[in-house]
Design a protein around this motif. Structure first.
Motif, PDB file in Angstrom:
ATOM      1  N   GLN A 203       0.829  -1.203   0.000  1.00 57.02           N
ATOM      2  CA  GLN A 203       0.000   0.000   0.000  1.00 57.02           C
ATOM      3  C   GLN A 203       0.865   1.256   0.000  1.00 57.02           C
ATOM      4  O   GLN A 203       0.623   2.221  -0.739  1.00 57.02           O
ATOM      5  CB  GLN A 203      -0.934  -0.008   1.207  1.00 57.02           C
ATOM      6  N   GLU A 204       1.899   1.246   0.869  1.00 56.81           N
ATOM      7  CA  GLU A 204       2.789   2.413   0.919  1.00 56.81           C
ATOM      8  C   GLU A 204       3.519   2.599  -0.409  1.00 56.81           C
ATOM      9  O   GLU A 204       3.710   3.718  -0.896  1.00 56.81           O
ATOM     10  CB  GLU A 204       3.799   2.243   2.060  1.00 56.81           C
ATOM     11  N   LEU A 205       3.962   1.486  -1.004  1.00 57.82           N
ATOM     12  CA  LEU A 205       4.656   1.556  -2.283  1.00 57.82           C
ATOM     13  C   LEU A 205       3.761   2.107  -3.382  1.00 57.82           C
ATOM     14  O   LEU A 205       4.160   2.940  -4.204  1.00 57.82           O
ATOM     15  CB  LEU A 205       5.181   0.176  -2.661  1.00 57.82           C
ATOM     16  N   ALA A 206       2.509   1.629  -3.392  1.00 62.43           N
ATOM     17  CA  ALA A 206       1.569   2.111  -4.397  1.00 62.43           C
ATOM     18  C   ALA A 206       1.307   3.597  -4.223  1.00 62.43           C
ATOM     19  O   ALA A 206       1.219   4.360  -5.200  1.00 62.43           O
ATOM     20  CB  ALA A 206       0.264   1.323  -4.303  1.00 62.43           C
ATOM     21  N   ALA A 207       1.175   4.036  -2.973  1.00 60.15           N
ATOM     22  CA  ALA A 207       0.940   5.457  -2.707  1.00 60.15           C
ATOM     23  C   ALA A 207       2.123   6.288  -3.166  1.00 60.15           C
ATOM     24  O   ALA A 207       1.965   7.364  -3.756  1.00 60.15           O
ATOM     25  CB  ALA A 207       0.676   5.660  -1.223  1.00 60.15           C
ATOM     26  N   SER A 208       3.346   5.842  -2.931  1.00 62.95           N
ATOM     27  CA  SER A 208       4.540   6.573  -3.352  1.00 62.95           C
ATOM     28  C   SER A 208       4.599   6.682  -4.868  1.00 62.95           C
ATOM     29  O   SER A 208       4.953   7.722  -5.438  1.00 62.95           O
ATOM     30  CB  SER A 208       5.797   5.865  -2.839  1.00 62.95           C
ATOM     31  N   SER A 209       4.283   5.625  -5.591  1.00 55.07           N
ATOM     32  CA  SER A 209       4.293   5.631  -7.060  1.00 55.07           C
ATOM     33  C   SER A 209       3.277   6.608  -7.612  1.00 55.07           C
ATOM     34  O   SER A 209       3.530   7.336  -8.565  1.00 55.07           O
ATOM     35  CB  SER A 209       4.018   4.216  -7.566  1.00 55.07           C
ATOM     36  N   LEU A 210       2.093   6.660  -7.008  1.00 53.87           N
ATOM     37  CA  LEU A 210       1.046   7.578  -7.476  1.00 53.87           C
ATOM     38  C   LEU A 210       1.462   9.022  -7.261  1.00 53.87           C
ATOM     39  O   LEU A 210       1.255   9.885  -8.140  1.00 53.87           O
ATOM     40  CB  LEU A 210      -0.257   7.271  -6.720  1.00 53.87           C
ATOM     41  N   ASP A 211       2.071   9.286  -6.118  1.00 53.49           N
ATOM     42  CA  ASP A 211       2.551  10.659  -5.848  1.00 53.49           C
ATOM     43  C   ASP A 211       3.595  11.071  -6.877  1.00 53.49           C
ATOM     44  O   ASP A 211       3.618  12.219  -7.362  1.00 53.49           O
ATOM     45  CB  ASP A 211       3.159  10.749  -4.451  1.00 53.49           C
ATOM     46  N   ALA A 212       4.476  10.149  -7.248  1.00 53.86           N
ATOM     47  CA  ALA A 212       5.516  10.452  -8.235  1.00 53.86           C
ATOM     48  C   ALA A 212       4.900  10.774  -9.598  1.00 53.86           C
ATOM     49  O   ALA A 212       5.362  11.668 -10.316  1.00 53.86           O
ATOM     50  CB  ALA A 212       6.480   9.265  -8.357  1.00 53.86           C
ATOM     51  N   GLN A 213       3.849  10.041  -9.925  1.00 54.18           N
ATOM     52  CA  GLN A 213       3.180  10.294 -11.208  1.00 54.18           C
ATOM     53  C   GLN A 213       2.561  11.702 -11.239  1.00 54.18           C
ATOM     54  O   GLN A 213       2.652  12.419 -12.253  1.00 54.18           O
ATOM     55  CB  GLN A 213       2.110   9.237 -11.476  1.00 54.18           C
ATOM     56  N   PHE A 214       1.931  12.055 -10.131  1.00 52.55           N
ATOM     57  CA  PHE A 214       1.324  13.397 -10.074  1.00 52.55           C
ATOM     58  C   PHE A 214       2.409  14.480 -10.138  1.00 52.55           C
ATOM     59  O   PHE A 214       2.239  15.527 -10.784  1.00 52.55           O
ATOM     60  CB  PHE A 214       0.482  13.571  -8.803  1.00 52.55           C
ATOM     61  N   GLU A 215       3.515  14.221  -9.474  1.00 49.46           N
ATOM     62  CA  GLU A 215       4.618  15.186  -9.528  1.00 49.46           C
ATOM     63  C   GLU A 215       5.146  15.329 -10.957  1.00 49.46           C
ATOM     64  O   GLU A 215       5.493  16.433 -11.421  1.00 49.46           O
ATOM     65  CB  GLU A 215       5.739  14.762  -8.596  1.00 49.46           C
TER      66      GLU A 215
END
Length: 238
Positions: A203-215
């Motif tokens: 879950q934490e990994l998925a959240a980090s990946s999504l944040d990177a995409q938005f950035e």
């Protein structure tokens, strides 16, 4: 079986030390079962022997009473014959008086014989009574001992069953001890915890990946805006 043998046997059984016998036994319950059977058989035999002894005593007592009664009866007959002889002699009937005196002598002789027989029987009856009393007391003690044996046996069986049930329960508890780190339940719990930790990590990994995409999208937007503004500047200068 003689009276002395019966008395010795009853006394020996009545004085038997149950606790000492149990201490020497490899299997107390089996020994108690055997003792109960032996005691029951011995009591049955002793009861028959004591009953025979009591019967013989009662016969002696009856014979003794008969001798005592006979002695009293012959004494009364001797007295009656003597008085009859005295009366006849006073009336001058000497021959008839002598006949009744002779009858009185015969009665006195039989009285003396009955008294001797009664006297001989008296100590025998006394000794037989003492033996019979001891036999009866020993038999009563044997019956009390049998009752104690039966109670001891029941107590022992109950204690053995309770101990067996407790050991079975303890074995079952040991098999499912949740505090045992080597138990299957603990290993399963550890596996579940690892699965839960892995899910949290993902879950934490998925959240980090999504944040990177938005950035990345924001960076792209800023670059596009810069390019647009540069183009606008160039168009003004033309």
């Amino acid at each position: 079986m003689s009276k002395q043998t019966i008395l010795g046997r009853v006394t020996q059984l009545a004085k038997a030390n149950i606790n000492a016998l149990l201490d020497q036994a490899e299997d107390p319950q089996k020994m108690l079962d055997q003792l109960i059977r032996d005691y029951a058989n011995n009591i049955s035999e002793a009861e028959q022997a004591v009953a025979t002894t009591i019967g013989n005593l009662r016969m002696l007592e009856a014979d003794h009473k008969e001798d005592v009664d006979a002695a009293a009866e012959w004494g009364a007959k001797a007295l009656a014959a003597s008085r009859k002889a005295d009366g006849l002699r006073e009336s001058g009937a000497e021959a008839e008086a002598d006949r009744f005196d002779n009858l009185a002598k015969v009665a006195l002789g039989r009285q003396m014989r009955s008294e001797r027989e009664a006297a001989v029987a008296a100590p025998v009856i006394a000794a037989q009574t003492e033996v019979t009393d001891k036999l009866k007391a020993g038999l009563a003690s044997m019956k009390e001992k049998l009752t104690a044996l039966q109670a001891k046996r029941d107590e022992l069986v109950a204690r053995a069953r309770t101990a067996q049930a407790q050991n079975t329960m303890l074995d079952a508890v040991k098999d499912i001890d949740v505090l045992d780190p080597t138990s299957d339940l603990h290993r399963f719990e550890e596996k579940v915890r690892r699965e839960e930790a892995m899910a949290l990590g993902r879950q934490e990994l998925a959240a980090s990946s999504l944040d990177a995409q938005f950035e990345s999208l924001e960076e792209l937007g800023r670059a596009s805006e810069i390019e647009a503004r540069l183009a606008a500047l160039k168009s003004r200068g033309a």
